[in-house]
Motif scaffolding. Structure first.
Motif, PDB file in Angstrom:
ATOM      1  N   THR A 155      -8.410  -3.667   3.049  1.00 58.29           N
ATOM      2  CA  THR A 155      -7.653  -2.419   2.897  1.00 58.29           C
ATOM      3  C   THR A 155      -7.944  -1.485   4.075  1.00 58.29           C
ATOM      4  O   THR A 155      -8.898  -1.694   4.824  1.00 58.29           O
ATOM      5  N   SER A 156      -7.142  -0.446   4.202  1.00 57.52           N
ATOM      6  CA  SER A 156      -7.312   0.508   5.306  1.00 57.52           C
ATOM      7  C   SER A 156      -8.642   1.244   5.240  1.00 57.52           C
ATOM      8  O   SER A 156      -9.163   1.675   6.264  1.00 57.52           O
ATOM      9  N   ASP A 157      -9.219   1.357   4.044  1.00 57.57           N
ATOM     10  CA  ASP A 157     -10.501   2.056   3.929  1.00 57.57           C
ATOM     11  C   ASP A 157     -11.699   1.107   3.937  1.00 57.57           C
ATOM     12  O   ASP A 157     -12.822   1.502   3.671  1.00 57.57           O
ATOM     13  N   SER A 207       1.184   5.422   0.330  1.00 56.78           N
ATOM     14  CA  SER A 207       0.473   6.593   0.836  1.00 56.78           C
ATOM     15  C   SER A 207       1.377   7.804   0.673  1.00 56.78           C
ATOM     16  O   SER A 207       2.589   7.670   0.499  1.00 56.78           O
ATOM     17  N   GLU A 238      -6.920  -3.691   9.009  1.00 60.14           N
ATOM     18  CA  GLU A 238      -6.278  -3.566   7.702  1.00 60.14           C
ATOM     19  C   GLU A 238      -5.238  -4.673   7.570  1.00 60.14           C
ATOM     20  O   GLU A 238      -4.529  -4.999   8.516  1.00 60.14           O
ATOM     21  N   THR A 244       0.852  -1.181   0.000  1.00 60.96           N
ATOM     22  CA  THR A 244       0.000   0.000   0.000  1.00 60.96           C
ATOM     23  C   THR A 244       0.887   1.230   0.000  1.00 60.96           C
ATOM     24  O   THR A 244       1.812   1.328   0.801  1.00 60.96           O
ATOM     25  N   PRO A 301     -12.046   4.062   7.536  1.00 61.73           N
ATOM     26  CA  PRO A 301     -12.832   3.032   6.854  1.00 61.73           C
ATOM     27  C   PRO A 301     -14.258   3.505   6.583  1.00 61.73           C
ATOM     28  O   PRO A 301     -14.830   4.245   7.378  1.00 61.73           O
TER      29      PRO A 301
END
Length: 138
Positions: free
Chosen positions: A81-83, A30, A61, A28, A46
């Motif tokens: 995923t983080s979201d 960022s 995550e 991932t 999230p």
């Protein structure tokens, strides 16, 4: 055209070196705070169907979810995923819900909440029940 600079922690290369030939390694990216980018990056929050499980600490995550349908000869693997979305092995799209992610593999409309399992064997539906009953992970 701006210059893109990617810096990896040495732990990433150590992890890649240990991975087997059939392993999938998810990376991932960022925005970082380099000299030219001094504005702070807001944390990812999230959203969607998995958000409440993540906010309650029941799902994190990077959690790897899997399923195996013996009779149909199908199996799947996904990473949270983080979201709060799912990255499914072999699929180009990111999926917003467990059912959409499962449908991408099975080809059928299916309840992903009861299909996807955590490494300990619990399903996402089990986590949802824990949340409804007030049993939180953090």
């Amino acid at each position: 055209m701006p210059t893109l600079s990617i810096h990896f922690d040495p732990a990433v290369f150590a992890h890649l070196a240990k991975a087997g030939g059939d392993d999938t390694v998810h990376v991932t990216l960022s925005l970082g705070g380099g000299e030219q980018n001094s504005s702070p990056v807001a944390p990812v929050v999230p959203h969607g169907p998995l958000a409440e499980l993540m906010k309650a600490g029941l799902l994190a995550e990077g959690t790897i979810l899997a399923f195996h349908q013996r009779r149909a000869g199908r199996q799947g693997r996904a990473v949270v995923t983080s979201d709060g979305q799912l990255i499914v092995d072999g699929q180009a799209a990111v999926f917003p819900s467990p059912s959409k992610a499962a449908e991408a593999i099975t080809g059928n409309v299916i309840n992903g909440w009861t299909l996807w399992q955590l490494p300990d064997g619990r399903t996402l539906d089990d986590l949802r029940r824990d949340l409804a009953q007030g049993r939180h992970g953090g």
